[in-house]
Design an enzyme around this catalytic site. Structure first.
Site, PDB file in Angstrom:
ATOM      1  N   LYS A 253      -5.582  57.637  46.390  1.00 44.33           N
ATOM      2  CA  LYS A 253      -4.948  56.476  47.032  1.00 44.33           C
ATOM      3  C   LYS A 253      -5.791  55.982  48.197  1.00 44.33           C
ATOM      4  O   LYS A 253      -6.084  54.795  48.302  1.00 44.33           O
ATOM      5  CB  LYS A 253      -3.549  56.876  47.533  1.00 44.33           C
ATOM      6  CG  LYS A 253      -2.932  55.872  48.492  1.00 44.33           C
ATOM      7  CD  LYS A 253      -1.542  56.264  48.931  1.00 44.33           C
ATOM      8  CE  LYS A 253      -1.474  57.111  50.175  1.00 44.33           C
ATOM      9  NZ  LYS A 253      -1.836  56.398  51.430  1.00 44.33           N
ATOM     10  N   ASN A 254      -6.186  56.904  49.071  1.00 43.14           N
ATOM     11  CA  ASN A 254      -6.874  56.495  50.295  1.00 43.14           C
ATOM     12  C   ASN A 254      -8.301  56.042  50.049  1.00 43.14           C
ATOM     13  O   ASN A 254      -8.964  55.533  50.944  1.00 43.14           O
ATOM     14  CB  ASN A 254      -6.839  57.618  51.335  1.00 43.14           C
ATOM     15  CG  ASN A 254      -5.445  57.802  51.909  1.00 43.14           C
ATOM     16  OD1 ASN A 254      -4.557  56.992  51.644  1.00 43.14           O
ATOM     17  ND2 ASN A 254      -5.244  58.855  52.689  1.00 43.14           N
TER      18      ASN A 254
ATOM     19  N   CYS B  55       5.436  53.206  63.111  1.00 42.76           N
ATOM     20  CA  CYS B  55       5.916  53.866  61.904  1.00 42.76           C
ATOM     21  C   CYS B  55       6.405  55.244  62.292  1.00 42.76           C
ATOM     22  O   CYS B  55       6.310  55.632  63.451  1.00 42.76           O
ATOM     23  CB  CYS B  55       4.825  53.956  60.850  1.00 42.76           C
ATOM     24  SG  CYS B  55       3.648  55.225  61.169  1.00 42.76           S
TER      25      CYS B  55
ATOM     26  N   ARG C  23       0.774  54.395  66.227  1.00 45.25           N
ATOM     27  CA  ARG C  23      -0.318  53.997  65.320  1.00 45.25           C
ATOM     28  C   ARG C  23      -0.875  52.602  65.603  1.00 45.25           C
ATOM     29  O   ARG C  23      -0.737  51.669  64.804  1.00 45.25           O
ATOM     30  CB  ARG C  23       0.129  54.075  63.862  1.00 45.25           C
ATOM     31  CG  ARG C  23       0.262  55.488  63.367  1.00 45.25           C
ATOM     32  CD  ARG C  23       0.575  55.542  61.910  1.00 45.25           C
ATOM     33  NE  ARG C  23      -0.589  55.687  61.061  1.00 45.25           N
ATOM     34  CZ  ARG C  23      -0.521  55.836  59.747  1.00 45.25           C
ATOM     35  NH1 ARG C  23       0.635  55.851  59.147  1.00 45.25           N
ATOM     36  NH2 ARG C  23      -1.602  55.967  59.018  1.00 45.25           N
TER      37      ARG C  23
ATOM     38  N   ASP D 232      -2.561  65.254  56.587  1.00 53.02           N
ATOM     39  CA  ASP D 232      -1.748  64.915  55.411  1.00 53.02           C
ATOM     40  C   ASP D 232      -1.277  66.138  54.623  1.00 53.02           C
ATOM     41  O   ASP D 232      -0.394  66.017  53.785  1.00 53.02           O
ATOM     42  CB  ASP D 232      -2.530  63.995  54.473  1.00 53.02           C
ATOM     43  CG  ASP D 232      -2.602  62.580  55.010  1.00 53.02           C
ATOM     44  OD1 ASP D 232      -1.600  61.883  54.967  1.00 53.02           O
ATOM     45  OD2 ASP D 232      -3.672  62.187  55.491  1.00 53.02           O
TER      46      ASP D 232
ATOM     47  N   ARG E 187       5.187  56.192  46.862  1.00 53.73           N
ATOM     48  CA  ARG E 187       4.107  55.401  47.466  1.00 53.73           C
ATOM     49  C   ARG E 187       2.754  56.079  47.257  1.00 53.73           C
ATOM     50  O   ARG E 187       1.735  55.406  47.202  1.00 53.73           O
ATOM     51  CB  ARG E 187       4.334  55.232  48.984  1.00 53.73           C
ATOM     52  CG  ARG E 187       5.408  54.230  49.339  1.00 53.73           C
ATOM     53  CD  ARG E 187       5.422  53.998  50.839  1.00 53.73           C
ATOM     54  NE  ARG E 187       4.058  53.780  51.316  1.00 53.73           N
ATOM     55  CZ  ARG E 187       3.666  53.935  52.580  1.00 53.73           C
ATOM     56  NH1 ARG E 187       4.526  54.295  53.496  1.00 53.73           N
ATOM     57  NH2 ARG E 187       2.419  53.699  52.934  1.00 53.73           N
TER      58      ARG E 187
HETATM   59  C1  UD1 Z   1      -5.620  57.388  57.424  1.00 52.56           C
HETATM   60  C2  UD1 Z   1      -4.950  57.755  56.127  1.00 52.56           C
HETATM   61  C3  UD1 Z   1      -3.748  58.663  56.374  1.00 52.56           C
HETATM   62  C4  UD1 Z   1      -4.159  59.876  57.232  1.00 52.56           C
HETATM   63  C5  UD1 Z   1      -4.922  59.440  58.477  1.00 52.56           C
HETATM   64  C6  UD1 Z   1      -5.500  60.601  59.240  1.00 52.56           C
HETATM   65  C7  UD1 Z   1      -5.374  55.862  54.677  1.00 52.56           C
HETATM   66  C8  UD1 Z   1      -4.831  54.675  53.966  1.00 52.56           C
HETATM   67  N1  UD1 Z   1      -4.534  56.535  55.444  1.00 52.56           N
HETATM   68  O1  UD1 Z   1      -4.701  56.642  58.205  1.00 52.56           O
HETATM   69  O2  UD1 Z   1      -3.260  59.110  55.116  1.00 52.56           O
HETATM   70  O3  UD1 Z   1      -2.998  60.575  57.623  1.00 52.56           O
HETATM   71  O4  UD1 Z   1      -6.020  58.564  58.114  1.00 52.56           O
HETATM   72  O5  UD1 Z   1      -6.352  61.340  58.456  1.00 52.56           O
HETATM   73  O6  UD1 Z   1      -6.532  56.222  54.507  1.00 52.56           O
HETATM   74  N2  UD1 Z   1      -5.535  55.318  66.253  1.00 52.56           N
HETATM   75  C9  UD1 Z   1      -5.565  54.589  67.417  1.00 52.56           C
HETATM   76  N3  UD1 Z   1      -6.045  53.309  67.364  1.00 52.56           N
HETATM   77  C10 UD1 Z   1      -6.501  52.750  66.207  1.00 52.56           C
HETATM   78  C11 UD1 Z   1      -6.481  53.527  65.027  1.00 52.56           C
HETATM   79  C12 UD1 Z   1      -5.990  54.811  65.075  1.00 52.56           C
HETATM   80  O7  UD1 Z   1      -5.152  55.059  68.476  1.00 52.56           O
HETATM   81  O8  UD1 Z   1      -6.937  51.596  66.225  1.00 52.56           O
HETATM   82  C13 UD1 Z   1      -4.991  56.703  66.293  1.00 52.56           C
HETATM   83  C14 UD1 Z   1      -3.769  56.870  65.381  1.00 52.56           C
HETATM   84  O9  UD1 Z   1      -2.586  56.459  66.026  1.00 52.56           O
HETATM   85  C15 UD1 Z   1      -3.822  58.354  65.079  1.00 52.56           C
HETATM   86  C16 UD1 Z   1      -5.336  58.642  65.028  1.00 52.56           C
HETATM   87  O10 UD1 Z   1      -5.965  57.569  65.736  1.00 52.56           O
HETATM   88  O11 UD1 Z   1      -3.228  59.063  66.123  1.00 52.56           O
HETATM   89  C17 UD1 Z   1      -5.935  58.731  63.642  1.00 52.56           C
HETATM   90  O12 UD1 Z   1      -5.523  57.602  62.898  1.00 52.56           O
HETATM   91  P1  UD1 Z   1      -6.399  56.988  61.732  1.00 52.56           P
HETATM   92  O13 UD1 Z   1      -7.507  57.908  61.361  1.00 52.56           O
HETATM   93  O14 UD1 Z   1      -6.778  55.595  62.107  1.00 52.56           O
HETATM   94  O15 UD1 Z   1      -5.333  56.939  60.558  1.00 52.56           O
HETATM   95  P2  UD1 Z   1      -5.209  55.818  59.467  1.00 52.56           P
HETATM   96  O16 UD1 Z   1      -6.577  55.282  59.162  1.00 52.56           O
HETATM   97  O17 UD1 Z   1      -4.145  54.858  59.814  1.00 52.56           O
END
Ligand code: UD1
Length: 420
Positions: A22-23, A119, A124, A307, A399
């Site tokens: 998925k990711n 969420c 996030r 995850d 999902r």
């Molecule tokens: C992706 C994965 C999700 C996984 C996560 C962490 C997908 C579609 N989803 O989510 O399954 O659980 O990586 O491995 O690939 N953060 C900020 N600012 C930002 C972006 C992130 O503060 O602009 C923080 C987030 O709140 C979180 C951390 O950084 O605490 C890591 O998040 P991130 O790696 O961005 O997760 P996703 O890419 O949303």
């Protein structure tokens, strides 16, 4: 709304073919928007709700899509994109739809995407994505629940991430692929799905190096064209089914599972007394008579994946001793502990830490899924609990897992989907 009725106690035995990731598929589908000519044909697309949502977003932007669910194949022709706005109605259903921002900005120098919002895993934010786009020269505006980005010139630059963001890294790569000059991402996410996306983009004609390390370099090119590509197998689905086999004391071959991307969770499984044999195009997982306790701290890849934290917590609930789990990636990702306690688990949660005192067994009860992985963890708990577990809100699980009930039934689980 569907629910699962699970009768616990069956020992899993057999073979599970691991679906596409998925990711990995989500950013690759978004990346298909970058093709000015030719069609992108992507194989190994899992038949899950999040893919349906991403395809709705891409269709909304004006791309032509053919989706063969049986073949797990999507063909996208993005030649005639005529809309640069991803609406709230779709983005609110799946945060990863924000991944269309990078390609739209890269190819059309403009994009408007609804703010994904909070969420269950915490706030996030998308600030790291936005800072990255700004470094490339985009002007960004927030208003009426949308983020708009525009760039007269999108120029290569150095993007610093305070912390590695998985989709943040992908979004910047997607934008920079068609920028002028060279972009460097410092402290990039190293996840295997980032590597898969880059392989796909390079096949389309992009010039990207360093994916899988903390320094990714993107030399902008003028044009990308459609290609055929096969998404990698889902390491998180494989990890979940590995836990399912282990928690029931069963033995399952995870066909096509990618061992390399699962090194850290497999190491922790071995520490729990689970027998893992690799090679021959898959992984064989054999659960012990009684699981041993384990200590886990989640970290960005190659650390222990957040995850799989919930699924490991389910295993810890019946381990022979005390396990400690610390969640460092998301601020609020221990909510499944409350539901596991409804099944009789002995867990104490203090901030980002859970202490799990393993029981002989869990007892079936009614529980509720609150996100994809928490839901999967409750399925696992139901498989080993005595009596019947009723699991509500399984749409969360749908999902991210393709027909999880049928997959588990095929290896001996007693699980039934009931539609209200
Ligand atoms: C992706 C994965 C999700 C996984 C996560 C962490 C997908 C579609 N989803 O989510 O399954 O659980 O990586 O491995 O690939 N953060 C900020 N600012 C930002 C972006 C992130 O503060 O602009 C923080 C987030 O709140 C979180 C951390 O950084 O605490 C890591 O998040 P991130 O790696 O961005 O997760 P996703 O890419 O949303």
């Amino acid at each position: 709304m569907d629910k699962f009725i699970i009768k616990g106690g069956n020992i899993l035995d057999g073979k599970i073919t691991i679906s596409g990731s998925k990711n990995s598929a989500l950013p690759i589908l978004a990346g298909a928007l970058l093709a000015e000519e030719g069609e992108c044909v992507i194989d190994n697309i899992p038949d899950i709700r999040d893919i349906d949502i991403m395809l709705e977003v891409i269709r909304e932007l004006g791309a032509e899509i053919e989706y063969d669910k049986n073949e797990h194949r999507v063909a996208i022709n993005a030649k005639n994109i005529n809309n640069y706005k991803a609406p709230y109605d779709l983005v609110r259903k799946m945060r990863a739809s924000f991944l269309v921002m990078g390609p739209l900005l890269g190819r059309f120098r403009q994009a408007e995407v609804s703010l994904p919002g909070g969420c269950v895993l915490g706030a996030r934010p998308v600030d790291l994505h936005m800072k990255g786009f700004q470094s490339l020269g985009a002007k960004t505006f927030e208003g009426e629940g949308y983020i708009k980005a525009k760039a007269e010139n999108l120029t290569g630059s150095t993007v610093y991430f305070d912390r590695p963001s998985h989709t943040g890294t992908e979004n910047i790569i997607l934008a920079a692929a068609l920028a002028e000059g060279k972009t460097r991402i410092i402290n990039a996410a190293c996840d295997p799905e980032v590597v898969d996306l880059v392989r796909f983009l390079n096949k389309m004609g992009a010039k990207i190096s360093g994916a899988g390390s903390t320094l990714v370099e993107i030399e902008g090119v003028n044009k990308l064209t459609g290609v055929n590509y096969k998404a990698m197998p889902d390491r998180l689905v494989a990890g979940t089914y590995a836990c399912a086999a282990a928690i029931t004391g069963g033995e399952v071959l995870l066909e096509t599972a990618d061992e390399e991307s699962l090194q850290m969770p497999l190491m922790k499984m071995r520490a729990m007394g689970i027998d893992i044999t690799g090679g021959n195009g898959g992984i064989v997982v054999k659960g012990p008579e009684r699981l041993k306790p384990v200590d886990i701290t989640t970290f960005p890849f190659p650390g222990f994946p957040t995850d799989l934290q919930a699924c490991f917590m389910s295993m810890c609930t019946i381990a022979d001793g005390v396990s400690n789990i610390v969640e460092t990636v998301f601020e609020n990702r221990l909510s499944h502990a409350m539901e596991l306690m409804r099944l009789g688990a002995n867990i104490k949660v203090l901030g980002d830490r859970a202490v799990i005192n393993g029981m002989e067994h869990l007892q079936g009860a009614s529980v509720m899924a609150s996100d994809i992985r928490a839901g999967a963890a409750l399925v696992l708990a139901g498989l080993c609990a005595e009596g019947t577990t009723e699991l509500l809100r399984v749409y969360h699980i749908d999902r991210g897992y393709e027909k999880i009930d049928e997959v588990l039934k095929n290896v001996g689980a007693d699980i039934t989907r009931v539609s209200d």
